[in-house]
Design a protein around this motif. Structure first.
Motif, short mmCIF file in Angstrom:
data_model
loop_
_atom_site.label_atom_id
_atom_site.label_comp_id
_atom_site.label_asym_id
_atom_site.label_seq_id
_atom_site.Cartn_x
_atom_site.Cartn_y
_atom_site.Cartn_z
N ALA A 36 77.73 53.04 36.70
CA ALA A 36 77.48 52.38 37.98
C ALA A 36 77.85 50.90 37.95
N ASP A 37 77.62 50.23 36.82
CA ASP A 37 77.93 48.80 36.74
C ASP A 37 79.42 48.55 36.92
N LEU A 38 80.26 49.41 36.33
CA LEU A 38 81.71 49.23 36.45
C LEU A 38 82.21 49.61 37.84
N LEU A 39 81.62 50.64 38.41
CA LEU A 39 82.00 51.04 39.77
C LEU A 39 81.63 49.96 40.78
N ILE A 40 80.45 49.36 40.61
CA ILE A 40 80.04 48.28 41.51
C ILE A 40 80.95 47.07 41.33
N LYS A 41 81.36 46.80 40.11
CA LYS A 41 82.23 45.65 39.84
C LYS A 41 83.55 45.75 40.59
N VAL A 42 84.08 46.98 40.75
CA VAL A 42 85.38 47.13 41.42
C VAL A 42 85.24 47.37 42.93
N GLY A 43 84.01 47.17 43.46
CA GLY A 43 83.87 47.15 44.91
C GLY A 43 83.04 48.24 45.55
N ASN A 44 82.51 49.17 44.75
CA ASN A 44 81.63 50.19 45.31
C ASN A 44 80.23 49.62 45.51
N SER A 45 79.55 50.08 46.53
CA SER A 45 78.18 49.63 46.78
C SER A 45 77.18 50.48 46.00
#
Length: 290
Positions: A36-45
């Motif tokens: 989740a941390d990497l997905l949030i970093k690339v713009g996912n909420s």
């Protein structure tokens, strides 16, 4: 009680794009890790990643949810209270297990709530001593998680085999997931499930940790899902042998013969160290690489 760790085999790390969930299905994986941390970093909420957890349930994929702390190589820079709340949302959405790091407030809080936990420990610089590893293991197991994950960094090949032996010495109550990072740790990523770890990790894109192998290598060259504890181990030893063509040829031959065996890279140039490893583990044969 016998451990019932809910995930098994090669676990694909969804770190770049939610579409990687479909890639997991294409590769016939049984489980994924939502980083989740990497997905949030690339713009996912946060809502996006929680919805992704729900999606894994509809697609019958096991789900490990990880919102990694920056001190352990993660990219989530919010508060611990925020991490706790997001992990709760992930569990409510259907995550099978959450990964939290030893020594963090989020781990303490979620262990109080009897959440299904994997407790992890990472060292990006070195290996623990034998005594340090034993103390670390006792501390982690005292919290009664479903699994403990220890991933230090190997500076020599024997460090990888120390981690494999650590995995093999685990109890039936708490699963152990262990391997070593770095070029010297590659073979431990291949062999950890043979020694008893329920899962080993790979990414759909660029590696998210040093020494991590590609999906194709784990599934199709080394055939990790097909190997078991009776697997015969062969090796190619030398400097930089991870990309050895000879090793690829041998593994293709083993696959063709449907043999429960694998040929692994052993990045080593010291003969005494190599002989020590051969004495400790059931390695059937070694070929020296160029």
């Amino acid at each position: 009680m016998v451990n019932s760790f809910p995930l098994k085999g090669v676990i694909g790390i969804v770190a770049n794009d939610p579409v990687e969930v479909d890639y997991a299905l294409d590769h016939k994986l049984r489980c994924i890790e939502i980083r989740a941390d990497l997905l949030i970093k690339v713009g996912n909420s946060v809502d996006d990643v929680v919805e992704l957890v729900r999606e894994t349930k509809t697609k019958e994929l096991g789900c490990l949810f990880t919102l990694r702390h920056p001190k352990h190589g993660g990219e989530f820079f919010g508060t611990e209270e925020q991490r706790i709340q997001i992990n709760k949302l992930a569990l409510e959405a259907g995550a099978d297990i959450i990964d939290l790091e030893l020594g963090t407030d989020a781990l303490v809080e979620m262990s109080y709530k009897n959440a299904p936990l994997m407790i992890s420990y990472h060292d990006f610089n070195k290996m623990p001593s034998a005594e340090g590893l034993e103390e670390l293991t006792s501390e982690m197991e005292s919290l009664c998680p479903h699994a403990i994950k220890v991933v230090p960094t190997a500076s020599k090949l024997v460090d990888s085999f120390q981690m494999l032996q650590w995995v093999g010495n685990g109890t039936r109550d708490i699963a152990r997931i262990g391997f070593a990072m770095g070029p010297m740790g590659t073979c431990s990523r291949i062999m950890t499930t043979v020694f008893g770890a329920p899962i080993t990790y790979t990414s759909f894109g660029e590696a998210v940790a040093p020494g991590q192998l590609s999906m194709d290598a784990l599934l199709y060259c080394y055939r990790v899902p097909e190997l078991n504890k009776d697997c015969l181990i062969y090796g190619i030893a030398g400097k930089g042998v991870s990309h050895s063509k000879e090793m690829e040829i041998i593994n293709r031959q083993l696959k063709k013969k449907q043999t429960n065996a694998v040929c692994i890279p052993m990045d080593i140039i010291d003969l005494d160290e190599l002989l020590a490893i051969l004495g400790d583990l059931n390695i059937r044969g070694i070929e020296l690489g160029d």
